[in-house]
Design an enzyme around this catalytic site. Structure first.
Site, short mmCIF file in Angstrom:
data_model
loop_
_atom_site.label_atom_id
_atom_site.label_comp_id
_atom_site.label_asym_id
_atom_site.label_seq_id
_atom_site.Cartn_x
_atom_site.Cartn_y
_atom_site.Cartn_z
N LYS A 7 0.84 -1.22 0.00
CA LYS A 7 0.00 0.00 0.00
C LYS A 7 0.87 1.26 0.00
O LYS A 7 0.63 2.19 -0.77
CB LYS A 7 -0.93 -0.02 1.22
CG LYS A 7 -1.92 -1.18 1.22
CD LYS A 7 -2.88 -1.11 2.39
CE LYS A 7 -2.22 -1.43 3.72
NZ LYS A 7 -1.74 -2.83 3.83
N THR A 8 1.88 1.29 0.86
CA THR A 8 2.76 2.45 0.93
C THR A 8 3.55 2.61 -0.36
O THR A 8 3.76 3.73 -0.86
CB THR A 8 3.72 2.32 2.13
OG1 THR A 8 2.96 2.19 3.33
CG2 THR A 8 4.63 3.54 2.24
N ASP A 14 -1.11 6.92 6.59
CA ASP A 14 -1.11 5.47 6.84
C ASP A 14 -1.98 5.17 8.06
O ASP A 14 -2.11 6.01 8.96
CB ASP A 14 0.32 5.00 7.08
CG ASP A 14 0.47 3.49 6.91
OD1 ASP A 14 -0.48 2.85 6.44
OD2 ASP A 14 1.54 2.96 7.27
N THR A 32 -5.45 -1.17 7.23
CA THR A 32 -5.58 -2.62 7.30
C THR A 32 -6.98 -3.01 7.81
O THR A 32 -7.32 -4.19 7.79
CB THR A 32 -4.52 -3.20 8.26
OG1 THR A 32 -4.62 -2.54 9.53
CG2 THR A 32 -3.12 -2.99 7.71
N ARG A 64 6.53 -8.25 1.76
CA ARG A 64 7.35 -7.80 2.89
C ARG A 64 7.96 -8.98 3.62
O ARG A 64 9.15 -8.95 4.00
CB ARG A 64 6.51 -6.96 3.86
CG ARG A 64 7.32 -6.39 5.03
CD ARG A 64 6.43 -5.63 5.99
NE ARG A 64 5.89 -4.43 5.34
CZ ARG A 64 4.84 -3.77 5.82
NH1 ARG A 64 4.22 -4.17 6.91
NH2 ARG A 64 4.41 -2.69 5.20
#
Length: 346
Positions: free
Chosen positions: A74-75, A119, A168, A228
């Site tokens: 997402k980032t 975020d 999230t 990740r």
């Protein structure tokens, strides 16, 4: 004497560069072009249209919300949007904005066309959310000065900007705030093993690590379908291979991940502990989440947000009205005999 000073200065410089490289390692692995961003094809196609049309009209893109489990990119998408539009990006998070004044300070310092990335936006205070509505919808910020009868409202005109948010837990974002994301609300999906393998090869190339194909597959199969996690495993396997003075082979990867407690299906010790409690202490379930958490001395939220999504993805647990149940696939993985279907509790 001068030679010693020169050598010392050189060593200090090299040490500073190495420390800088270590700090920026995660950033270095982040894709900087759309072509380097692997997976999420539907989202990328939609963003290309959205950003391309806004660029032609010379307008700031509309507000965008990304949601999905942690570690899916997402980032990274937010950074790619900034690069694609050539805009400056200001980064903050929901918990960091504690007061209305904090939000006002951030937004009023934006330049025309800037991107504001928030975020974990679901953790914004509801009062701050209400101030954000007019900022997103009409480009104005309403600030109340004073209290009681003497209180008055000042409306500040804001430069055109794009809010890109990530969360999230989209259910915790209020409906009025969700409706302001007119550019689109996009859910990031888990990655396939093939996509994870591509990501590992790319990351290994950036890290300057030679890795065997079998090792790539081994890391991918244990990475929980998450980039990740794959990059984290790659770095730890690289460290293990370095200390063993050997190449990054399939056997070395298996040893390194076994040392971390990650099994062949990517289950961590906490994942296996959950399955063990359900199967061995509660006969496979159904058992309530609170009971599982109490048995493990763990928080319910941790189990629900971190462990359960992957266990559900693998088909190792089922959610029923009466609680969580372990499937036969989980029983077999944990070394237990499967239960005949007619004996399973519903």
């Amino acid at each position: 004497m001068s030679s010693d000073k020169t050598n010392n200065a050189g060593e200090r410089g090299e040490r500073e560069i190495n420390e800088k490289d270590i700090r920026s390692l995660d950033t270095a692995l982040r894709p900087e072009r759309w072509d380097d961003y692997i997976g999420q094809k539907q989202i990328k196609d939609n963003l290309r249209v959205l950003l391309g049309a806004a660029k032609e009209r010379k307008h700031a893109p509309e507000h965008i919300l990304f949601y999905g489990p942690p570690g899916l990119g997402k980032t990274t998408l937010a950074h790619l949007i900034a690069k694609e539009t050539g805009a400056q990006m200001k980064v903050t998070s929901g918990p960091a904005i504690e007061k209305v004044g904090d939000l006002a300070s951030i937004i009023t310092n934006l330049s025309p066309g800037d991107i504001l990335f928030i975020d974990e936006i679901h953790r914004l205070n509801k009062t701050i959310e209400e101030v954000l509505y007019p900022a997103m919808e009409s480009g104005a910020l309403d600030i109340i000065i004073g209290k009681g009868p003497s209180a008055r409202t000042i409306q500040l005109e804001l430069p055109p900007f794009t809010l890109v948010a990530a969360t999230t837990r989209i259910a915790m974002i209020s409906a009025p705030l969700r409706s302001r994301f007119s550019g689109g609300i996009f859910r990031l999906e888990f990655y396939s093993d093939k996509e994870i393998e591509e990501i590992i090869r790319r990351s290994a190339k950036i890290l300057g690590v030679e890795i065997e194909e079998g090792a790539v597959s081994e890391i991918a199969s244990r990475s929980r379908f998450t980039p990740r996690t794959a990059n984290y495993f790659l770095k730890r396997c690289r460290d293990f291979a370095q200390m063993e003075r050997t190449a990054l082979s399939n056997d070395i990867v298996a040893k390194a991940l076994d040392m971390l407690g990650i099994d062949k299906r990517g289950l961590s010790p906490s994942d296996r502990a959950i399955l063990s409690v359900v199967i061995e202490k509660f006969a496979g379930g159904p058992v309530g989440l609170g009971t599982i958490a109490a048995a493990l001395s763990e928080e319910e939220e941790t189990i629900e947000e971190f462990n359960e999504p992957y266990l559900l993805q693998l088909g190792f647990i089922e959610r029923t009205p009466r609680g969580r149940s372990a499937t036969n696939a989980a029983r077999v993985h944990m070394g237990h005999k499967p239960v005949p279907s007619e004996q399973k509790l519903i």
